[in-house]
Motif scaffolding. Structure first.
Motif, mmCIF file in Angstrom:
data_model
loop_
_atom_site.group_PDB
_atom_site.id
_atom_site.type_symbol
_atom_site.label_atom_id
_atom_site.label_comp_id
_atom_site.label_asym_id
_atom_site.label_seq_id
_atom_site.Cartn_x
_atom_site.Cartn_y
_atom_site.Cartn_z
ATOM 1 N N GLY A 98 33.968 72.091 77.210
ATOM 2 C CA GLY A 98 32.944 71.073 76.987
ATOM 3 C C GLY A 98 33.032 70.483 75.593
ATOM 4 N N CYS A 99 32.605 69.230 75.456
ATOM 5 C CA CYS A 99 32.538 68.630 74.114
ATOM 6 C C CYS A 99 31.072 68.644 73.666
ATOM 7 N N TYR A 100 30.728 67.852 72.661
ATOM 8 C CA TYR A 100 29.328 67.800 72.199
ATOM 9 C C TYR A 100 28.703 66.462 72.577
ATOM 10 N N GLY A 101 28.816 66.146 73.849
ATOM 11 C CA GLY A 101 28.289 64.891 74.370
ATOM 12 C C GLY A 101 28.888 64.737 75.747
ATOM 13 N N ASP A 102 29.112 63.495 76.159
ATOM 14 C CA ASP A 102 29.749 63.265 77.449
ATOM 15 C C ASP A 102 31.234 63.001 77.255
ATOM 16 N N GLY A 103 32.018 63.403 78.244
ATOM 17 C CA GLY A 103 33.458 63.143 78.199
ATOM 18 C C GLY A 103 34.083 63.554 79.505
ATOM 19 N N GLY A 104 35.285 63.042 79.760
ATOM 20 C CA GLY A 104 35.992 63.404 80.984
ATOM 21 C C GLY A 104 37.447 63.032 80.862
ATOM 22 N N ALA A 105 38.214 63.369 81.903
ATOM 23 C CA ALA A 105 39.628 63.003 81.913
ATOM 24 C C ALA A 105 40.131 62.912 83.338
ATOM 25 N N ILE A 106 41.146 62.052 83.514
ATOM 26 C CA ILE A 106 41.815 61.882 84.801
ATOM 27 C C ILE A 106 43.276 62.271 84.606
ATOM 28 N N PHE A 107 43.830 62.939 85.598
ATOM 29 C CA PHE A 107 45.225 63.385 85.531
ATOM 30 C C PHE A 107 45.979 62.836 86.733
#
Ligand code: PLP
Length: 390
Positions: A208-217
């Motif tokens: 997890g980060c310190y907010g929102d985030g995501g990734a696509i592979f």
């Protein structure tokens, strides 16, 4: 006791976090700074995927590949109803129709056998093959994609899912929001050869980060290019030459810096997660038969986003209240399967159409779990659980 303890982790890497955050403050490239590309490269080598396109949330990580594939009105997207809302919400937001496929009772992941039957039912417009409401069958939908979810950290059965997808010529989008760091037959999630995989860096997820985030592979070069365009308002060669519709879907440089720091200890944290899970297994070993511990399918490694037990429906409320009273926080993921939610009422599903999901929603209970739990914390939880049942 905390349900998920992020403070112990922060204490451990505080110095490195501050160093990386200060470095962003110094260079000032808050949007698509060098940390974003550095993180994407690190995540490619971690997962084994060819491309990583970071984005603003796990929700955008589901939306963007569906946009790239032009999923929309008239398309059917198959997915399990026992998951976080975003899995079904994103295809529906694009005008596509989610077709719910029930889960397996042990892993809570999509049943490949039910998936095969649901595809056949839709194609033949025959609800005797699988429960799909008549009004949905009447829509003349084209089967386009499957979104398997790796619930609670455990991968779905991708060998079986890929076989069904090939037969039906469907795209597969792995929703690994809860399972980053999990493994299926020796390979990490997001690197399992799906057409695309998405994950989330919401603070409570395994990474997890310190907010929102995501990734696509993805391993597909053309898709990766499309995703990078969609991420910035459908940009062409130049940012102000927009060639398609897109989003503001970027991951912040600051979040990338934070993730780079967390990634350095992530493999160790995954080992600690296995340790905590095995303490739970041991402590629950001679537990009352009314409690069912989580099951990890052979060939799977869970990243343990949640440690979820099953208890009888009639005593769940009592057990949850009893544990909370003794300082043991618990949660219910998920109290309502998606096919019973108000937002999808229009599809016409009956609660009993997905019996395994419905039963799970009434029996599951997630216990405190994080890599910094001590054996005595686990013992405290299990002792409280014994008290609740006695
Ligand atoms: C958390 C989650 C998402 C959404 O991720 P966000 O980063 O919160 O947008 C999607 N799918 C599943 C299964 C999740 O658990």
């Amino acid at each position: 006791m905390q349900f998920i303890d992020l403070n112990s982790q922060q204490e451990r890497i505080r110095h490195d976090l501050e160093r990386r955050i200060l470095s962003v403050l110094d260079h000032g490239k808050y949007i698509m700074g060098p940390e974003v590309a550095e993180l994407e490269a690190a995540l490619c080598s971690f997962t084994g995927a060819k491309h990583c396109v970071t984005c603003a949330s796990g929700t955008d990580a589901l939306l963007m590949p569906l946009m790239a594939w032009n999923i929309g009105p008239g398309d059917a997207v198959f997915l399990p109803p026992f998951t976080f809302f975003a899995t079904g919400e994103m295809p529906a937001l694009l005008g596509a129709t989610p077709i719910f496929v029930d889960i397996l009772p042990d892993t809570y992941n999509i049943s490949p056998e039910a998936l095969r039957r649901a595809i056949a039912a839709l194609k033949k417009k025959d609800s005797s093959l699988y429960p799909i409401p008549q009004s949905v069958l009447d829509m003349d939908l084209t089967p386009k994609a499957i979104i398997p979810v790796d619930l609670f950290g455990q991968p779905a059965d991708y060998t079986a899912i890929h076989a069904v997808a090939e037969e039906g010529n469907l795209m597969v989008l792995e929703d690994a929001a809860q399972a980053f760091g999990g493994e299926f037959r020796g390979k990490r999630t997001c690197g399992l050869g799906c057409d695309a995989a998405s994950t989330s860096f919401f603070p409570a997820k395994p990474l997890g980060c310190y907010g929102d985030g995501g990734a696509i592979f993805t391993d597909n070069d053309a898709l990766a290019d499309l995703l990078r365009s969609i991420r910035v308002h459908g940009k062409g060669e130049d940012k102000y030459n927009n060639v398609r519709l897109g989003l503001n879907g970027r991951l912040d440089t600051l979040q990338a810096a934070i993730l780079l720091s967390k990634l350095t200890i992530f493999p160790e944290e995954l080992q600690s997660r296995q340790q905590v899970a095995s303490w739970y297994t041991e402590e629950l070993g001679d537990m009352d038969a009314r409690v069912t511990p989580p099951v990890v399918a052979s060939g799977n490694v869970s990243s343990w986003a949640q440690y979820t037990i099953r208890v009888p429906e009639s005593s769940r409320d009592h057990i949850a209240a009893y544990l909370k009273q003794r300082g043991v926080p618990v949660n219910i993921y998920y109290p309502r399967p998606m096919h019973t939610l108000e937002a999808f009422k229009g599809l016409g599903y009956a609660p009993g159409d997905m019996p395994v999901s419905l039963k799970a929603s009434r029996e599951v209970l997630s216990l405190p779990f994080h890599p910094y739990m001590k054996r005595q914390d686990v013992q405290q939880v299990v002792t409280a659980l014994r008290g609740a049942l006695s």
